[in-house]
Design an enzyme around this catalytic site. Structure first.
Site, mmCIF file in Angstrom:
data_model
loop_
_atom_site.group_PDB
_atom_site.id
_atom_site.type_symbol
_atom_site.label_atom_id
_atom_site.label_comp_id
_atom_site.label_asym_id
_atom_site.label_seq_id
_atom_site.Cartn_x
_atom_site.Cartn_y
_atom_site.Cartn_z
ATOM 1 N N CYS A 129 -9.931 4.215 -4.603
ATOM 2 C CA CYS A 129 -8.471 4.119 -4.574
ATOM 3 C C CYS A 129 -8.101 2.637 -4.567
ATOM 4 O O CYS A 129 -8.432 1.907 -3.646
ATOM 5 C CB CYS A 129 -7.961 4.835 -3.321
ATOM 6 S SG CYS A 129 -6.181 4.777 -3.179
ATOM 7 N N CYS A 143 6.214 6.395 3.601
ATOM 8 C CA CYS A 143 5.025 5.626 3.199
ATOM 9 C C CYS A 143 4.914 4.337 4.004
ATOM 10 O O CYS A 143 5.873 3.577 4.103
ATOM 11 C CB CYS A 143 5.094 5.311 1.710
ATOM 12 S SG CYS A 143 3.797 4.195 1.150
HETATM 13 N N1 SAH Z 1 3.237 3.741 -5.613
HETATM 14 C C1 SAH Z 1 2.521 4.803 -6.223
HETATM 15 C C2 SAH Z 1 1.063 4.848 -5.863
HETATM 16 C C3 SAH Z 1 0.699 4.592 -4.414
HETATM 17 S S1 SAH Z 1 1.079 5.817 -3.243
HETATM 18 C C4 SAH Z 1 3.187 6.113 -5.913
HETATM 19 O O1 SAH Z 1 4.094 6.143 -5.104
HETATM 20 O O2 SAH Z 1 2.823 7.105 -6.534
HETATM 21 C C5 SAH Z 1 -0.161 7.059 -3.481
HETATM 22 C C6 SAH Z 1 0.250 8.450 -3.004
HETATM 23 O O3 SAH Z 1 0.251 8.536 -1.564
HETATM 24 C C7 SAH Z 1 1.656 8.804 -3.444
HETATM 25 O O4 SAH Z 1 1.734 10.125 -3.888
HETATM 26 C C8 SAH Z 1 2.415 8.640 -2.158
HETATM 27 O O5 SAH Z 1 3.604 9.345 -2.232
HETATM 28 C C9 SAH Z 1 1.438 9.175 -1.149
HETATM 29 N N2 SAH Z 1 1.770 8.807 0.222
HETATM 30 C C10 SAH Z 1 2.406 7.708 0.648
HETATM 31 N N3 SAH Z 1 2.532 7.721 1.991
HETATM 32 C C11 SAH Z 1 1.958 8.861 2.430
HETATM 33 C C12 SAH Z 1 1.745 9.426 3.730
HETATM 34 N N4 SAH Z 1 2.136 8.797 4.841
HETATM 35 N N5 SAH Z 1 1.090 10.596 3.809
HETATM 36 C C13 SAH Z 1 0.645 11.208 2.701
HETATM 37 N N6 SAH Z 1 0.815 10.730 1.448
HETATM 38 C C14 SAH Z 1 1.469 9.559 1.318
HETATM 39 FE FE1 SF4 Z 2 4.267 4.366 -3.684
HETATM 40 FE FE2 SF4 Z 2 6.706 4.527 -2.546
HETATM 41 FE FE3 SF4 Z 2 4.620 3.769 -1.074
HETATM 42 FE FE4 SF4 Z 2 5.587 2.113 -2.936
HETATM 43 S S1 SF4 Z 2 6.688 2.798 -1.114
HETATM 44 S S2 SF4 Z 2 3.440 2.594 -2.550
HETATM 45 S S3 SF4 Z 2 6.205 3.596 -4.526
HETATM 46 S S4 SF4 Z 2 4.896 5.786 -2.058
#
Ligand code: SAH
Ligand code: SF4
Length: 397
Positions: A129, A143
């Site tokens: 990843c 996130c």
């Molecule tokens: N920015 C991109 C890729 C990075 S995030 C995106 O948003 O797709 C990778 C994945 O992890 C995304 O599907 C995101 O929504 C998920 N994700 C982020 N925070 C999370 C959390 N706390 N628990 C589970 N999945 C999460």
């Molecule tokens: Fe992905 Fe949103 Fe987290 Fe940025 S803030 S890494 S777009 S899930």
């Protein structure tokens, strides 16, 4: 070094000029760029193509870091290369290994910034990843990375460098003359680490081209998955210029809820996104789009949500699988993970409608390596509410 350069959401070109007195790093250059820098530094134009091929193989097929080991080049030429160029990877600062075998690397890049890279071993394959940015401009409310400011885009070298340091750690560079191992420890890449890969498009593309190059790391495009929060105008380019598989952070079935969870939705609505996905050129039953759906207790996890999700996908006729992600909690997170029963009931509705609905196994949680938990120790400054609002404004504008 200063980190206060103005940040925009546009693609940032990283100057590749040689810093005063420093060497030019070859990692991350495309074949064309490599040719240019070789010629600009004395390689004869007539020989350049062959030299590119040779150097490329040493670096990306054999994992060589020292020009003196490039034994099919003349000694004098190796010495010239050594004087001008370097093969430099990001520095691994820490390595943690989880109880389940997941490895998390903290990797330091130029400017002293740190990004996290996670290796997830599974039966018969292993997934890395990778991060695409330090921080993120977007502010998805569930996130952890979203609470961190965007510091900068990673260069192509820093993106492919993450894979190369993981390969070093797994000791997986082939040895000339020895038979290749058929099952690779590092067989798949997901662009699901820190950052929004489609806001750093060119560097992500160049790095993935290096990963796919048949005379190098040679990963199939079908073993690379790019995850985006839904940068609609860049989705078609992903198919055309990278050709990898696509995952979408969908997470909600109404615009109201998605606006709140994935603020980029204020700019490109659910229907705009679905339209872009149904137009995604390479989509087929064997190359379905992954809908990522984080299960948040009482927020997006009702039976109605599951039915609406299916309706959306059917309405646009998108070959899809739905990856349900139990929410990974982080300190101060405003949500709770849905119960296992709720997640199973949700999955079942999707499955009954004819779609695969795997529930993602949480990996590496004990070392905070699970999805959305990534955030480096040196970048803990929380965004202020004002900043978050201002950035949501950018996303709307
Ligand atoms: N920015 C991109 C890729 C990075 S995030 C995106 O948003 O797709 C990778 C994945 O992890 C995304 O599907 C995101 O929504 C998920 N994700 C982020 N925070 C999370 C959390 N706390 N628990 C589970 N999945 C999460
Ligand atoms: Fe992905 Fe949103 Fe987290 Fe940025 S803030 S890494 S777009 S899930």
């Amino acid at each position: 070094m200063s980190t206060s350069a103005p940040i925009t959401q546009d693609v940032m070109t990283i100057p590749r000029k040689m810093p005063e007195g420093g060497k030019i790093n070859l990692i991350g250059l495309t074949r064309d760029q490599l040719r240019e820098v070789l010629i600009a530094n004395g390689t004869k134009e007539k020989q350049a193509k062959m030299r590119v091929g040779q150097i490329w193989q040493w670096i990306y097929q054999w994992g060589v870091r020292d020009f003196h080991e490039m034994t099919n080049l003349a000694k004098a030429y190796r010495a010239e290369l050594e004087e001008t160029f370097e093969i430099a990877l990001p520095e691994v600062v820490t390595r943690q290994v989880s109880e389940d075998g997941t490895r998390k690397y903290l990797v330091r890049i130029a400017g002293g910034h740190e990004v996290e890279v996670v290796y997830i071993p599974e039966d018969g394959r292993g997934t890395l990843c990778i991060s695409s940015q330090v921080g993120c401009t977007l502010t998805c409310s569930f996130c952890h990375t979203g609470t961190q400011k965007l510091v900068r885009n990673l260069t192509a070298g820093e993106i492919i460098g993450q894979l190369m340091v993981a390969r070093d750690d797994l000791d997986e560079w082939p040895v000339p003359g020895e038979a290749k191992d058929e099952t690779r420890l590092l067989s798949n890449i997901v662009l699901m680490g820190m950052g929004e890969p489609l806001y750093n498009f060119d560097n992500v593309r160049d790095a993935m081209k290096i990963a796919m190059d048949p005379e190098g790391i040679s990963l199939s495009r079908r073993r690379i998955t790019l995850s985006t929060s839904g940068v609609v105008p860049e989705i078609a380019r992903t198919a055309e210029e990278i050709g990898c598989l696509l995952a979408i952070s969908f997470h909600a079935t109404t615009d109201d809820v998605r606006d709140m969870l994935v603020p980029i939705n204020k700019r490109w609505k659910i229907d705009d996104l679905l339209q872009a996905l149904s137009d995604y050129p390479k989509v087929s039953n064997s190359e379905r789009i992954t809908f990522e759906y984080v299960m948040l207790d009482g927020v997006n996890d009702s039976d109605e949500d599951a039915h609406r999700l299916i309706d959306h996908i059917k309405r646009y006729n998108i070959p899809a699988k739905i990856n349900l992600i139990p929410f990974n909690e982080w300190p101060g997170a405003p949500y709770k993970r849905s119960s296992n029963n709720r997640i199973r009931a949700f999955a079942n509705i999707i499955y009954q409608a004819g779609y695969a609905s795997p529930i993602r196994k949480t990996r590496g949680e004990d070392i905070m390596a699970a999805c959305g938990q990534l955030k480096s120790a040196t970048e803990r400054a929380r965004k202020s509410r004002k900043q978050i609002e201002a950035e949501a404004g950018v996303a709307q504008g």
